[in-house]
Design an enzyme around this catalytic site. Sequence first.
Site, mmCIF file in Angstrom:
data_model
loop_
_atom_site.group_PDB
_atom_site.id
_atom_site.type_symbol
_atom_site.label_atom_id
_atom_site.label_comp_id
_atom_site.label_asym_id
_atom_site.label_seq_id
_atom_site.Cartn_x
_atom_site.Cartn_y
_atom_site.Cartn_z
ATOM 1 N N SER A 69 0.823 -1.211 0.000
ATOM 2 C CA SER A 69 0.000 0.000 0.000
ATOM 3 C C SER A 69 0.858 1.263 0.000
ATOM 4 C CB SER A 69 -0.918 0.006 1.229
ATOM 5 O OG SER A 69 -1.684 -1.166 1.267
HETATM 6 N N1 SAM Z 1 -0.218 -4.948 4.215
HETATM 7 C C1 SAM Z 1 0.456 -5.306 2.986
HETATM 8 C C2 SAM Z 1 1.842 -4.745 2.884
HETATM 9 O O1 SAM Z 1 2.248 -4.019 3.787
HETATM 10 O O2 SAM Z 1 2.523 -5.081 1.919
HETATM 11 C C3 SAM Z 1 -0.334 -4.952 1.763
HETATM 12 C C4 SAM Z 1 -1.428 -5.897 1.537
HETATM 13 S S1 SAM Z 1 -2.130 -6.012 -0.042
HETATM 14 C C5 SAM Z 1 -2.806 -4.433 -0.312
HETATM 15 C C6 SAM Z 1 -3.522 -7.028 0.413
HETATM 16 C C7 SAM Z 1 -3.176 -8.455 0.768
HETATM 17 O O3 SAM Z 1 -4.343 -9.074 1.295
HETATM 18 C C8 SAM Z 1 -2.732 -9.293 -0.415
HETATM 19 O O4 SAM Z 1 -1.460 -9.822 -0.168
HETATM 20 C C9 SAM Z 1 -3.791 -10.394 -0.492
HETATM 21 O O5 SAM Z 1 -3.289 -11.647 -0.895
HETATM 22 C C10 SAM Z 1 -4.278 -10.450 0.951
HETATM 23 N N2 SAM Z 1 -5.586 -11.048 1.176
HETATM 24 C C11 SAM Z 1 -6.699 -10.985 0.404
HETATM 25 N N3 SAM Z 1 -7.689 -11.698 0.991
HETATM 26 C C12 SAM Z 1 -7.188 -12.203 2.155
HETATM 27 C C13 SAM Z 1 -7.720 -13.009 3.207
HETATM 28 N N4 SAM Z 1 -8.972 -13.458 3.198
HETATM 29 N N5 SAM Z 1 -6.908 -13.334 4.242
HETATM 30 C C14 SAM Z 1 -5.630 -12.895 4.279
HETATM 31 N N6 SAM Z 1 -5.075 -12.143 3.316
HETATM 32 C C15 SAM Z 1 -5.845 -11.791 2.264
#
Ligand code: SAM
Length: 228
Positions: A69
């Site tokens: 993000s």
């Molecule tokens: N916080 C992260 C960082 O600092 O890099 C950015 C996260 S990215 C915007 C969103 C993440 O949420 C992705 O890696 C995606 O695979 C994960 N995601 C989506 N659905 C999810 C779920 N049900 N449980 C856990 N992770 C999930």
Amino acid sequence: MSANHDNSSNCETQREAMVQLQLAARGIDDERVLNAMRRVPRERFLPANMREFAYEDTALPIACDQTISQPWVVASMLNALQLPADARVLDVGTGSGYAAAVLAEMAGRVYSIERVPALAAAASELLRELGYDNVEVIHGDGSVGWPAARPFDGIVVAAGAPAIPEPLKLQLSVGGRLVMPVGSAAMQGLVRLTRIGEDEFEREELGPVRFVPLIGEAGWPGDSHRHN
Ligand code: SAM
């Protein structure tokens, strides 16, 4: 002076500029968030071909078709959590592990959960290598939270859902706060939910955001919304 030294002092200068110009100047006022983001080397959480952009004011692509993000979005979400000292925090959507590292600088213990196994494994290894021993990363569906580790003083969800997942609400401590994007797959609003009593919650809308979808039992079904 070695090239490595030049690189890291260059990153420190850029990181300080990020904190001043992108965060403090735009209203991030929790000193713990600002100091944590001064310390975490964002470049380490990026693929090699993206590192030169580490301190730009933008989200960036990481492995497995996911994103890290925008620094201001991470800071806004953590600012809104208003964590107590020594907090227990759930981080849903580990991705690169960057937000988990920032949280580890501010909280007592961080539980981070990621649905893509390769991302969970890479983030876990990197966080260990960087010395963050108060973070635990697991592969799983974070839309249903991490019941065994509850209650949490803060829950931050880095992926958007059509509604706040019930299991996450129930894993908050009384007084705890959850911050997450809620809305359609294309556009969401950032919501802060505070558990003010056993069965009482206060909901605040913090402004428009755009996140990848939260895919799971209490989020979006299947892979149909992946590319937003
Ligand atoms: N916080 C992260 C960082 O600092 O890099 C950015 C996260 S990215 C915007 C969103 C993440 O949420 C992705 O890696 C995606 O695979 C994960 N995601 C989506 N659905 C999810 C779920 N049900 N449980 C856990 N992770 C999930």
